[in-house]
Enzyme design. Structure first.
Site, mmCIF file in Angstrom:
data_model
loop_
_atom_site.group_PDB
_atom_site.id
_atom_site.type_symbol
_atom_site.label_atom_id
_atom_site.label_comp_id
_atom_site.label_asym_id
_atom_site.label_seq_id
_atom_site.Cartn_x
_atom_site.Cartn_y
_atom_site.Cartn_z
ATOM 1 N N GLY A 1 0.823 -1.205 0.000
ATOM 2 C CA GLY A 1 0.000 0.000 0.000
ATOM 3 C C GLY A 1 0.860 1.259 0.000
ATOM 4 O O GLY A 1 0.493 2.281 -0.583
ATOM 5 N N ASN A 2 2.028 1.175 0.648
ATOM 6 C CA ASN A 2 2.919 2.338 0.708
ATOM 7 C C ASN A 2 3.428 2.761 -0.655
ATOM 8 O O ASN A 2 3.808 3.912 -0.854
ATOM 9 C CB ASN A 2 4.120 2.033 1.607
ATOM 10 C CG ASN A 2 3.701 1.891 3.047
ATOM 11 O OD1 ASN A 2 2.948 2.698 3.552
ATOM 12 N ND2 ASN A 2 4.173 0.851 3.704
ATOM 13 N N LYS B 1 -7.449 -5.620 10.457
ATOM 14 C CA LYS B 1 -6.911 -5.034 9.216
ATOM 15 C C LYS B 1 -7.116 -3.519 9.210
ATOM 16 O O LYS B 1 -8.241 -3.026 9.249
ATOM 17 C CB LYS B 1 -7.646 -5.659 8.022
ATOM 18 C CG LYS B 1 -7.129 -5.208 6.685
ATOM 19 C CD LYS B 1 -5.879 -5.937 6.326
ATOM 20 C CE LYS B 1 -5.102 -5.245 5.259
ATOM 21 N NZ LYS B 1 -3.683 -5.550 5.339
ATOM 22 N N LYS C 1 -3.490 -8.709 1.517
ATOM 23 C CA LYS C 1 -3.035 -9.002 0.147
ATOM 24 C C LYS C 1 -1.751 -9.835 0.113
ATOM 25 O O LYS C 1 -1.506 -10.557 -0.866
ATOM 26 C CB LYS C 1 -2.873 -7.726 -0.678
ATOM 27 C CG LYS C 1 -1.833 -6.761 -0.168
ATOM 28 C CD LYS C 1 -0.606 -6.715 -1.003
ATOM 29 C CE LYS C 1 0.446 -5.772 -0.485
ATOM 30 N NZ LYS C 1 0.573 -5.446 0.905
ATOM 31 N N LYS D 1 3.547 -10.244 5.963
ATOM 32 C CA LYS D 1 4.529 -10.380 4.872
ATOM 33 C C LYS D 1 5.451 -11.566 5.149
ATOM 34 O O LYS D 1 5.748 -12.375 4.266
ATOM 35 C CB LYS D 1 5.361 -9.089 4.720
ATOM 36 C CG LYS D 1 4.515 -7.893 4.319
ATOM 37 C CD LYS D 1 5.355 -6.634 4.207
ATOM 38 C CE LYS D 1 4.468 -5.409 4.198
ATOM 39 N NZ LYS D 1 3.336 -5.423 3.273
HETATM 40 N N1 LIG Z 1 10.978 -6.220 11.754
HETATM 41 C C1 LIG Z 1 10.628 -5.301 10.852
HETATM 42 N N2 LIG Z 1 11.445 -5.027 9.810
HETATM 43 C C2 LIG Z 1 11.119 -4.086 8.899
HETATM 44 N N3 LIG Z 1 9.967 -3.357 8.929
HETATM 45 C C3 LIG Z 1 9.109 -3.585 9.949
HETATM 46 C C4 LIG Z 1 9.403 -4.557 10.937
HETATM 47 N N4 LIG Z 1 8.389 -4.565 11.828
HETATM 48 C C5 LIG Z 1 7.499 -3.664 11.403
HETATM 49 N N5 LIG Z 1 7.917 -3.062 10.268
HETATM 50 C C6 LIG Z 1 7.129 -2.032 9.553
HETATM 51 O O1 LIG Z 1 6.429 -2.672 8.511
HETATM 52 C C7 LIG Z 1 6.159 -1.675 7.516
HETATM 53 C C8 LIG Z 1 5.724 -2.352 6.226
HETATM 54 O O2 LIG Z 1 4.440 -2.917 6.427
HETATM 55 P P1 LIG Z 1 3.125 -2.164 5.848
HETATM 56 O O3 LIG Z 1 3.096 -0.754 6.324
HETATM 57 O O4 LIG Z 1 1.947 -3.023 6.134
HETATM 58 O O5 LIG Z 1 3.511 -2.182 4.307
HETATM 59 P P2 LIG Z 1 2.723 -2.019 2.937
HETATM 60 O O6 LIG Z 1 1.572 -1.046 3.181
HETATM 61 O O7 LIG Z 1 3.778 -1.506 2.027
HETATM 62 O O8 LIG Z 1 2.217 -3.371 2.546
HETATM 63 C C9 LIG Z 1 7.454 -0.905 7.450
HETATM 64 O O9 LIG Z 1 7.270 0.394 6.958
HETATM 65 C C10 LIG Z 1 7.922 -0.899 8.924
HETATM 66 O O10 LIG Z 1 7.535 0.293 9.533
HETATM 67 N N1 LIG Z 2 -5.804 -5.430 1.587
HETATM 68 C C1 LIG Z 2 -4.535 -5.134 1.993
HETATM 69 O O1 LIG Z 2 -3.775 -5.992 2.442
HETATM 70 O O2 LIG Z 2 -4.185 -3.787 1.853
HETATM 71 P P1 LIG Z 2 -2.849 -3.064 2.377
HETATM 72 O O3 LIG Z 2 -1.694 -3.850 1.865
HETATM 73 O O4 LIG Z 2 -2.929 -1.676 1.769
HETATM 74 O O5 LIG Z 2 -2.938 -3.049 3.870
#
Ligand SMILES: Nc1ncnc2c1ncn2[C@@H]1O[C@H](COP(=O)(O)OP(=O)(O)O)[C@@H](O)[C@H]1O
Ligand SMILES: NC(=O)OP(=O)(O)O
Length: 309
Positions: free
Chosen positions: A9-10, A122, A206, A264
């Site tokens: 999402g980022n 979520k 996702k 992830k």
């Molecule tokens: N152990 C870790 N190593 C790296 N990032 C981490 C960890 N724990 C939490 N994070 C966080 O997870 C974030 C990525 O997850 P998320 O924001 O859900 O990503 P996206 O929206 O890109 O799918 C990173 O920006 C970081 O802040």
């Molecule tokens: N549906 C879902 O996983 O969206 P984000 O990755 O933006 O959280």
């Protein structure tokens, strides 16, 4: 190689950015610039998040005086697949002229009795301060939780069991198309006693859906792209250090937050455990280097990886 890439999402909307179409289209163009070389050389399936976007649409729907009931989350999820799928489709077509690109609306089967329906986790929509989040929760019946230093709405996120359109995605891939699918983890559906599919109020993760899909498609690699260069040990502390290579059991022995890195890592471990393939987690701009084994956190059955040449 057959590669499933999960776009975080980022990559579509960075923290603090307004969710304007123009802002997101610009981010999508940047993401596709990084992914197009991969699509040129490999079979590529591209999945994407929808957390911020589905929250915006839910807010709009809840505020529309013409609606007697706001649109449910399955419908909103399909809307985000259309919107983000359109942006990705167009950007990919502009980068890869002559190549077929398909962006499909698709459904993800979940269990009707999944306990996640009663335990929302979520994150969707914007980040608020505590007072604003509490006010919105009381006014609109939301559940809110802390996301880092801010607060956000949370909705149920049942475990993905199967991407319903997997055979179609396979056909499209085999015909040479780049396929954009499983947006927002896929529209969550259950199969009723009458055998028919129906949507449910939830947002699927996702990354977990991408792992289920990658396994079902016999993909060689699952690449999970986000805004950090690797999974870190002791994240956020002075001892923080990137993990370059790991086995699924090595990663599982560590703890990661459920709203961000947790799914992830789980997705990467599941894919490697089930297929013996390679999974990697890292930054969007490093995608080619991740596949080459020079960036990101690479997960393999042995914890060793020489990279794709
Ligand atoms: N152990 C870790 N190593 C790296 N990032 C981490 C960890 N724990 C939490 N994070 C966080 O997870 C974030 C990525 O997850 P998320 O924001 O859900 O990503 P996206 O929206 O890109 O799918 C990173 O920006 C970081 O802040
Ligand atoms: N549906 C879902 O996983 O969206 P984000 O990755 O933006 O959280």
């Amino acid at each position: 190689m057959r590669i499933v890439v999960a776009l975080g999402g980022n990559a579509l909307l960075r923290r603090g950015q307004r969710p304007d179409a123009e802002v997101q289209e610009d981010n999508v163009r940047r993401a596709v610039a990084a992914l197009a070389p991969l699509a040129d050389q490999h079979e590529l399936v591209l999945t994407h998040g929808n957390g911020p976007q589905v929250g915006v649409l839910a807010m709009q729907s809840a505020s529309d005086p013409h609606l007697s009931t706001p649109y449910p989350f399955d419908v909103l999820g399909a809307q985000t697949q259309g919107m983000i799928g359109y942006w990705l489709l167009q950007a990919m077509q502009n980068r890869l002229p002559g190549r077929h690109v398909a962006a499909i609306i698709n459904q993800t089967l979940v269990g009707a009795a999944d306990p996640a329906f009663d335990d929302p986790t979520k994150f969707v929509g914007e980040v608020y301060d505590r007072d604003e989040a509490d006010r919105l929760a009381a006014e609109r019946g939301w559940t809110v939780r802390a996301d880092g230093s801010g607060w956000r709405r949370v909705v149920g996120s049942p475990h993905p069991l199967r991407v319903v359109e997997t055979p179609l995605i396979r056909l499209l891939l085999e015909s040479g198309a780049v396929v954009v699918c499983a947006g927002g983890g896929g529209v969550p559906v259950v199969r009723g006693d009458d055998g028919e599919l129906r949507g449910v109020e939830a947002v699927v993760d996702k990354d977990l859906t991408s792992a289920v899909l990658a396994e079902a498609l016999d993909a060689d690699a699952l690449l999970v792209l986000t805004d950090v260069s690797a999974v870190m040990r002791d994240f956020g502390t002075e001892r923080e250090a990137p993990i370059a290579r790991e086995t699924p059991s090595g990663l599982r022995s560590l703890t990661f937050p459920s709203g961000s890195m947790g799914p992830k890592v789980e997705a990467a471990c599941r894919f490697v455990e089930l297929t013996g393939g390679v999974a990697a987690i890292g930054a969007l701009e490093d995608v080619a280097e991740m596949l080459a084994g020079r960036a990101g956190t690479v997960v393999t059955p042995t914890g060793r990886y020489d990279g794709v040449r």
